[in-house]
Motif scaffolding. Sequence first.
Motif, PDB file in Angstrom:
ATOM      1  N   GLU A 134       0.835  -1.197   0.000  1.00  0.00           N
ATOM      2  CA  GLU A 134       0.000   0.000   0.000  1.00  0.00           C
ATOM      3  C   GLU A 134       0.870   1.247   0.000  1.00  0.00           C
ATOM      4  O   GLU A 134       1.900   1.302   0.674  1.00  0.00           O
ATOM      5  CB  GLU A 134      -0.891   0.008   1.245  1.00  0.00           C
ATOM      6  N   LEU A 135       0.434   2.237  -0.728  1.00  0.00           N
ATOM      7  CA  LEU A 135       1.019   3.568  -0.723  1.00  0.00           C
ATOM      8  C   LEU A 135      -0.168   4.518  -0.685  1.00  0.00           C
ATOM      9  O   LEU A 135      -0.934   4.596  -1.638  1.00  0.00           O
ATOM     10  CB  LEU A 135       1.860   3.787  -1.986  1.00  0.00           C
ATOM     11  N   ALA A 136      -0.367   5.196   0.449  1.00  0.00           N
ATOM     12  CA  ALA A 136      -1.583   5.992   0.632  1.00  0.00           C
ATOM     13  C   ALA A 136      -1.270   7.365   1.221  1.00  0.00           C
ATOM     14  O   ALA A 136      -0.379   7.491   2.060  1.00  0.00           O
ATOM     15  CB  ALA A 136      -2.550   5.248   1.552  1.00  0.00           C
ATOM     16  N   PRO A 137      -2.014   8.396   0.814  1.00  0.00           N
ATOM     17  CA  PRO A 137      -1.813   9.749   1.349  1.00  0.00           C
ATOM     18  C   PRO A 137      -2.519   9.935   2.686  1.00  0.00           C
ATOM     19  O   PRO A 137      -3.541  10.593   2.795  1.00  0.00           O
ATOM     20  CB  PRO A 137      -2.424  10.634   0.261  1.00  0.00           C
ATOM     21  N   ARG A 138      -1.956   9.301   3.724  1.00  0.00           N
ATOM     22  CA  ARG A 138      -2.547   9.388   5.062  1.00  0.00           C
ATOM     23  C   ARG A 138      -1.502   8.986   6.092  1.00  0.00           C
ATOM     24  O   ARG A 138      -0.460   8.437   5.759  1.00  0.00           O
ATOM     25  CB  ARG A 138      -3.756   8.464   5.178  1.00  0.00           C
ATOM     26  N   ASN A 139      -1.819   9.238   7.377  1.00  0.00           N
ATOM     27  CA  ASN A 139      -0.967   8.753   8.456  1.00  0.00           C
ATOM     28  C   ASN A 139      -1.048   7.239   8.528  1.00  0.00           C
ATOM     29  O   ASN A 139      -2.046   6.640   8.124  1.00  0.00           O
ATOM     30  CB  ASN A 139      -1.435   9.309   9.804  1.00  0.00           C
ATOM     31  N   SER A 140      -0.028   6.645   9.098  1.00  0.00           N
ATOM     32  CA  SER A 140      -0.067   5.208   9.362  1.00  0.00           C
ATOM     33  C   SER A 140      -1.064   4.933  10.464  1.00  0.00           C
ATOM     34  O   SER A 140      -1.329   5.793  11.311  1.00  0.00           O
ATOM     35  CB  SER A 140       1.314   4.725   9.799  1.00  0.00           C
ATOM     36  N   GLY A 141      -1.595   3.738  10.476  1.00  0.00           N
ATOM     37  CA  GLY A 141      -2.568   3.371  11.497  1.00  0.00           C
ATOM     38  C   GLY A 141      -1.901   2.854  12.760  1.00  0.00           C
ATOM     39  O   GLY A 141      -0.682   2.748  12.856  1.00  0.00           O
ATOM     40  N   GLY A 142      -2.733   2.513  13.726  1.00  0.00           N
ATOM     41  CA  GLY A 142      -2.243   1.944  14.972  1.00  0.00           C
ATOM     42  C   GLY A 142      -1.330   2.891  15.714  1.00  0.00           C
ATOM     43  O   GLY A 142      -1.525   4.097  15.747  1.00  0.00           O
ATOM     44  N   PHE A 143      -0.288   2.328  16.285  1.00  0.00           N
ATOM     45  CA  PHE A 143       0.650   3.096  17.100  1.00  0.00           C
ATOM     46  C   PHE A 143       1.897   3.509  16.335  1.00  0.00           C
ATOM     47  O   PHE A 143       2.899   3.861  16.932  1.00  0.00           O
ATOM     48  CB  PHE A 143       1.087   2.267  18.307  1.00  0.00           C
ATOM     49  N   THR A 144       1.856   3.443  15.027  1.00  0.00           N
ATOM     50  CA  THR A 144       3.049   3.742  14.241  1.00  0.00           C
ATOM     51  C   THR A 144       3.609   5.117  14.564  1.00  0.00           C
ATOM     52  O   THR A 144       4.821   5.272  14.769  1.00  0.00           O
ATOM     53  CB  THR A 144       2.753   3.618  12.732  1.00  0.00           C
ATOM     54  N   THR A 145       2.759   6.125  14.627  1.00  0.00           N
ATOM     55  CA  THR A 145       3.270   7.470  14.928  1.00  0.00           C
ATOM     56  C   THR A 145       3.761   7.566  16.372  1.00  0.00           C
ATOM     57  O   THR A 145       4.711   8.302  16.650  1.00  0.00           O
ATOM     58  CB  THR A 145       2.205   8.548  14.658  1.00  0.00           C
ATOM     59  N   ASP A 146       3.149   6.816  17.295  1.00  0.00           N
ATOM     60  CA  ASP A 146       3.604   6.822  18.686  1.00  0.00           C
ATOM     61  C   ASP A 146       4.999   6.223  18.815  1.00  0.00           C
ATOM     62  O   ASP A 146       5.856   6.771  19.514  1.00  0.00           O
ATOM     63  CB  ASP A 146       2.638   6.044  19.581  1.00  0.00           C
ATOM     64  N   ILE A 147       5.222   5.074  18.163  1.00  0.00           N
ATOM     65  CA  ILE A 147       6.539   4.433  18.272  1.00  0.00           C
ATOM     66  C   ILE A 147       7.590   5.297  17.595  1.00  0.00           C
ATOM     67  O   ILE A 147       8.705   5.444  18.084  1.00  0.00           O
ATOM     68  CB  ILE A 147       6.531   2.987  17.730  1.00  0.00           C
ATOM     69  N   HIS A 148       7.237   5.914  16.479  1.00  0.00           N
ATOM     70  CA  HIS A 148       8.174   6.796  15.784  1.00  0.00           C
ATOM     71  C   HIS A 148       8.554   7.970  16.682  1.00  0.00           C
ATOM     72  O   HIS A 148       9.735   8.310  16.809  1.00  0.00           O
ATOM     73  CB  HIS A 148       7.540   7.280  14.474  1.00  0.00           C
ATOM     74  N   HIS A 149       7.572   8.581  17.333  1.00  0.00           N
ATOM     75  CA  HIS A 149       7.842   9.702  18.244  1.00  0.00           C
ATOM     76  C   HIS A 149       8.707   9.247  19.407  1.00  0.00           C
ATOM     77  O   HIS A 149       9.658   9.929  19.807  1.00  0.00           O
ATOM     78  CB  HIS A 149       6.518  10.286  18.738  1.00  0.00           C
TER      79      HIS A 149
END
Length: 159
Positions: free
Chosen positions: A31-46
């Motif tokens: 998948e390549l989509a114009p949106r944030n990743s789901g789940g905790f992806t942004t939390d783990i990245h932060h």
Amino acid sequence: VEQVAQHVGYVTGPVNIEARVDGGGRVVLIELAPRNSGGFTTDIHHRLTGLDFRACVLALACGRDPKAVFRDSAPLTRGIGCDMVVFSRRPGNLVAVDFKPPVQPFVHRWQPLVQPGQRIQPLAQSNHIIGELLLVFPSLEIQQQIRHTVSEWLHVQIA
């Protein structure tokens, strides 16, 4: 990714990329989509990089330069992140979800989506997920060791 985004005219904003590596070592784009990743992806990245991806997207949406968010970023923890979806292999009523040693020191966040007493189904679609587990490990070796022994430390109790 940049070439695809430019080709379709998408020049600013979040991009979610999902890919797998097959048995032959080839990367397969799912998948390549114009949106944030789901789940905790942004939390783990932060947590691991200090970069607050949501703050960057919000800055873009408000017409501000997201580079200011980059300048103010500092990692909260160094390590290897792992986001796991927890599910059951059989139906029943959830009693509890237990995380046994040796994984307990690495649990950063547990987000239950089902409460004890609720009916659960074997994983067939996303609404059968019991919860998401966010883990942070000090090394790739420990992450791989723990990840490959899930059945020893994760126990979903069903009545």
